[in-house]
Design an enzyme around this catalytic site. Sequence first.
Site, mmCIF file in Angstrom:
data_model
loop_
_atom_site.group_PDB
_atom_site.id
_atom_site.type_symbol
_atom_site.label_atom_id
_atom_site.label_comp_id
_atom_site.label_asym_id
_atom_site.label_seq_id
_atom_site.Cartn_x
_atom_site.Cartn_y
_atom_site.Cartn_z
ATOM 1 N N ARG A 196 -66.002 197.736 50.703
ATOM 2 C CA ARG A 196 -67.381 198.241 50.706
ATOM 3 C C ARG A 196 -68.089 197.773 51.966
ATOM 4 O O ARG A 196 -67.899 196.643 52.412
ATOM 5 C CB ARG A 196 -68.176 197.705 49.504
ATOM 6 C CG ARG A 196 -67.687 198.183 48.180
ATOM 7 C CD ARG A 196 -68.454 197.522 47.065
ATOM 8 N NE ARG A 196 -68.222 196.067 47.089
ATOM 9 C CZ ARG A 196 -68.597 195.249 46.127
ATOM 10 N NH1 ARG A 196 -69.241 195.700 45.079
ATOM 11 N NH2 ARG A 196 -68.339 193.951 46.206
ATOM 12 N N GLU A 220 -74.206 191.533 36.674
ATOM 13 C CA GLU A 220 -73.142 192.483 36.358
ATOM 14 C C GLU A 220 -73.701 193.498 35.355
ATOM 15 O O GLU A 220 -74.586 193.174 34.563
ATOM 16 C CB GLU A 220 -71.951 191.752 35.744
ATOM 17 C CG GLU A 220 -71.244 190.817 36.689
ATOM 18 C CD GLU A 220 -70.526 191.544 37.809
ATOM 19 O OE1 GLU A 220 -69.920 192.601 37.571
ATOM 20 O OE2 GLU A 220 -70.571 191.053 38.942
ATOM 21 N N ARG A 267 -72.780 197.805 49.531
ATOM 22 C CA ARG A 267 -73.234 196.632 48.791
ATOM 23 C C ARG A 267 -74.438 196.100 49.537
ATOM 24 O O ARG A 267 -74.388 195.913 50.749
ATOM 25 C CB ARG A 267 -72.111 195.597 48.766
ATOM 26 C CG ARG A 267 -72.539 194.232 48.299
ATOM 27 C CD ARG A 267 -71.848 193.888 47.010
ATOM 28 N NE ARG A 267 -71.916 192.496 46.652
ATOM 29 C CZ ARG A 267 -73.009 191.848 46.316
ATOM 30 N NH1 ARG A 267 -74.171 192.452 46.363
ATOM 31 N NH2 ARG A 267 -72.965 190.601 45.951
#
Length: 145
Positions: free
Chosen positions: A68, A34, A26
């Site tokens: 992540r 999104e 990320r």
Amino acid sequence: MKVTYVTDGDTLWVQPAGGGRPVKLRLAGIDAPEICQAGGRAARVALASRVARRTVVVATQRHDDYGRAVATVHLDGEDMAGWMVAQGHAWSYRYGREGGPYLRLQAQARSAQRGLFADPQALPPRLFRKRHGSCHPGGDGARRG
């Protein structure tokens, strides 16, 4: 590390230099729309067109609630998170009252009406998720941080 896949405007997968399974990253300091939100597909395309199949330098800062790695990613010395904000494909991630690390770039993109900032009604992803939920119910991406 080599970029193997771009999930959206702030998430990508990289192949470690020594081989092995790709790692999900990320981008630190930004929040891109999104994928199901206005501007989400354009953000993914922009990041993919810049880094897909390219060798990048990754500096992991921490891991998020979804496992992540949250990292800075540089291509030829350029910070890709800053580039995404400057191009109008992401917001500088807010930390409480702090405007985030790319607030100046965001202001410049807004002033130039680049990308997302051409739409005065553009909804930051954190507000989109609060109102509509994630594009991936119950899974990765439901909340960012």
